[in-house]
Design an enzyme around this catalytic site. Structure first.
Site, PDB file in Angstrom:
ATOM      1  N   GLY A   1      -7.225  -7.895   7.606  1.00 48.34           N
ATOM      2  CA  GLY A   1      -6.577  -6.808   7.861  1.00 48.34           C
ATOM      3  C   GLY A   1      -7.564  -5.877   8.765  1.00 48.34           C
TER       4      GLY A   1
ATOM      5  CD  GLU B   1      -8.541  -3.107   3.145  1.00 46.59           C
ATOM      6  OE1 GLU B   1      -8.546  -3.802   4.288  1.00 46.59           O
ATOM      7  OE2 GLU B   1      -8.043  -3.679   2.112  1.00 46.59           O
ATOM      8  CG  ASP B   2      -5.695  -3.524   6.299  1.00 46.25           C
ATOM      9  OD1 ASP B   2      -6.032  -2.908   4.986  1.00 46.25           O
ATOM     10  OD2 ASP B   2      -4.807  -4.326   6.436  1.00 46.25           O
TER      11      ASP B   2
ATOM     12  CG  ASP C   1       0.764   0.583   0.360  1.00 44.29           C
ATOM     13  OD1 ASP C   1       1.013   1.773   0.438  1.00 44.29           O
ATOM     14  OD2 ASP C   1       1.163  -0.423  -0.127  1.00 44.29           O
TER      15      ASP C   1
ATOM     16  CE  LYS D   1       1.787   2.314   4.450  1.00 46.94           C
ATOM     17  NZ  LYS D   1       2.713   1.301   3.782  1.00 46.94           N
TER      18      LYS D   1
ATOM     19  CG  PHE E   1       5.289  -2.840   5.878  1.00 42.06           C
ATOM     20  CD1 PHE E   1       4.472  -3.028   4.592  1.00 42.06           C
ATOM     21  CD2 PHE E   1       5.099  -3.768   6.938  1.00 42.06           C
ATOM     22  CE1 PHE E   1       3.646  -4.190   4.646  1.00 42.06           C
ATOM     23  CE2 PHE E   1       4.471  -4.714   6.790  1.00 42.06           C
ATOM     24  CZ  PHE E   1       3.539  -4.922   5.751  1.00 42.06           C
ATOM     25  CB  VAL E   2       2.581   0.403  10.099  1.00 35.91           C
ATOM     26  CG1 VAL E   2       3.081   1.957  10.035  1.00 35.91           C
ATOM     27  CG2 VAL E   2       1.131   0.560   9.080  1.00 35.91           C
TER      28      VAL E   2
ATOM     29  CG  ASP F   1      -0.181  -9.468   7.493  1.00 35.66           C
ATOM     30  OD1 ASP F   1      -1.065  -8.495   6.863  1.00 35.66           O
ATOM     31  OD2 ASP F   1      -0.008 -10.237   6.914  1.00 35.66           O
TER      32      ASP F   1
ATOM     33  NE  ARG G   1      -3.580 -10.863   9.708  1.00 34.07           N
ATOM     34  CZ  ARG G   1      -3.572 -10.222   8.669  1.00 34.07           C
ATOM     35  NH1 ARG G   1      -3.764  -9.039   8.505  1.00 34.07           N
ATOM     36  NH2 ARG G   1      -3.204 -11.104   7.666  1.00 34.07           N
TER      37      ARG G   1
HETATM   38  P1  IMP Z   1      -3.237  -1.696  -1.764  1.00 32.33           P
HETATM   39  O1  IMP Z   1      -3.915  -2.388  -2.868  1.00 32.33           O
HETATM   40  O2  IMP Z   1      -1.839  -1.320  -2.401  1.00 32.33           O
HETATM   41  O3  IMP Z   1      -3.855  -0.321  -1.661  1.00 32.33           O
HETATM   42  O4  IMP Z   1      -2.933  -2.389  -0.623  1.00 32.33           O
HETATM   43  C1  IMP Z   1      -3.848  -2.648   0.438  1.00 32.33           C
HETATM   44  C2  IMP Z   1      -3.468  -3.787   1.282  1.00 32.33           C
HETATM   45  O5  IMP Z   1      -2.024  -3.878   1.331  1.00 32.33           O
HETATM   46  C3  IMP Z   1      -3.797  -3.595   2.529  1.00 32.33           C
HETATM   47  O6  IMP Z   1      -5.149  -4.203   2.820  1.00 32.33           O
HETATM   48  C4  IMP Z   1      -3.107  -4.350   3.561  1.00 32.33           C
HETATM   49  O7  IMP Z   1      -3.295  -5.679   3.657  1.00 32.33           O
HETATM   50  C5  IMP Z   1      -1.471  -4.589   2.618  1.00 32.33           C
HETATM   51  N1  IMP Z   1      -0.682  -3.349   3.187  1.00 32.33           N
HETATM   52  C6  IMP Z   1      -0.447  -1.940   2.640  1.00 32.33           C
HETATM   53  N2  IMP Z   1       0.128  -1.399   3.436  1.00 32.33           N
HETATM   54  C7  IMP Z   1       0.615  -2.033   4.567  1.00 32.33           C
HETATM   55  C8  IMP Z   1       1.297  -1.813   5.757  1.00 32.33           C
HETATM   56  O8  IMP Z   1       1.940  -0.894   5.717  1.00 32.33           O
HETATM   57  N3  IMP Z   1       1.424  -2.886   6.536  1.00 32.33           N
HETATM   58  C9  IMP Z   1       0.678  -3.877   6.270  1.00 32.33           C
HETATM   59  N4  IMP Z   1      -0.126  -4.329   5.192  1.00 32.33           N
HETATM   60  C10 IMP Z   1      -0.149  -3.396   4.560  1.00 32.33           C
HETATM   61 MG    MG Z   2      -2.090  -7.822   4.805  1.00 33.86          MG
END
Ligand code: IMP
Ligand code: MG
Length: 179
Positions: free
Chosen positions: A43, A98-99, A102, A130, A151-152, A158, A164
């Site tokens: 990502g 990181e992208d 979340d 977020k 969700f983006v 992706d 992507r």
């Molecule tokens: P976390 O562990 O919940 O913070 O998730 C992080 C990962 O979830 C990111 O590196 C993304 O790959 C994926 N992710 C979270 N939100 C989104 C979104 O809105 N679109 C796409 N991927 C997301």
């Molecule tokens: Mg992903």
């Protein structure tokens, strides 16, 4: 692909402008140092390439791959290292790229794990954040944009490995998820 897009949340020009600002901030904070950037595949790849090219300091590239999501849009809460680094971090100034942050569980886990390798410093830079979705207490150091709970896709992000390559950060049409 464009037919699946409901709206553009952050247009490319705004992303590029913000990346330049983040780069300036990082440059100011790391004067005289060598930065080891760790790109979290897949990502962060697009953001990473844009960001590092704006930074006029000595730097090194590392790549790691972790998985926290399946093909869905909600986190499993489980983090698995798919590809680890092959160089030690001892004494290095590390920035994890990181992208998106979340739930925060991926970066919380990853940062703690990498901190155990004794880097001189470790910070996190993410294109998107977020905050309303946090499940674990986690704060990034350099954030491109705070976004609402949507969700983006695009700019590296992706849905089921698609979208992507979109230049803008976009919101998908709801029917895409139910296809
Ligand atoms: P976390 O562990 O919940 O913070 O998730 C992080 C990962 O979830 C990111 O590196 C993304 O790959 C994926 N992710 C979270 N939100 C989104 C979104 O809105 N679109 C796409 N991927 C997301
Ligand atoms: Mg992903």
């Amino acid at each position: 692909m464009l037919k699946d897009i409901e709206s553009i949340l952050i247009p490319e020009a705004k992303i590029q402008e913000r990346i330049k600002e983040l780069a300036k901030q990082i440059e100011a904070d790391y004067q005289g140092k060598t930065i080891t950037f760790i790109c979290i595949l897949r990502g962060a790849s697009v953001f990473f390439c844009d960001l590092v090219r704006e930074i006029n300091l000595d730097c090194r590239f590392e790549f790691m791959s972790v998985s926290s999501y399946g093909a869905g849009t909600t986190s499993s809460g489980e983090v698995r290292i798919v590809k680890d680094l092959n160089t030690p971090l001892e004494g290095k100034d590390v920035i994890i790229v990181e992208d998106i942050i979340d739930s925060g569980s991926t970066l919380h886990y990853l940062k703690n794990m990498l901190a155990q390798r004794n880097p001189a410093s470790i910070k996190v830079c993410a294109l998107l954040d977020k905050p309303s979705r946090r499940k674990v207490d986690f704060k990034g150091d350099y954030i491109g944009f705070e976004i609402e709970d949507k969700f983006v896709v695009g700019c590296g992000l992706d849905y089921a490995e698609r979208y992507r390559n979109l230049k803008d950060v976009c919101v998908l049409k709801p029917e895409v998820y139910t296809k």
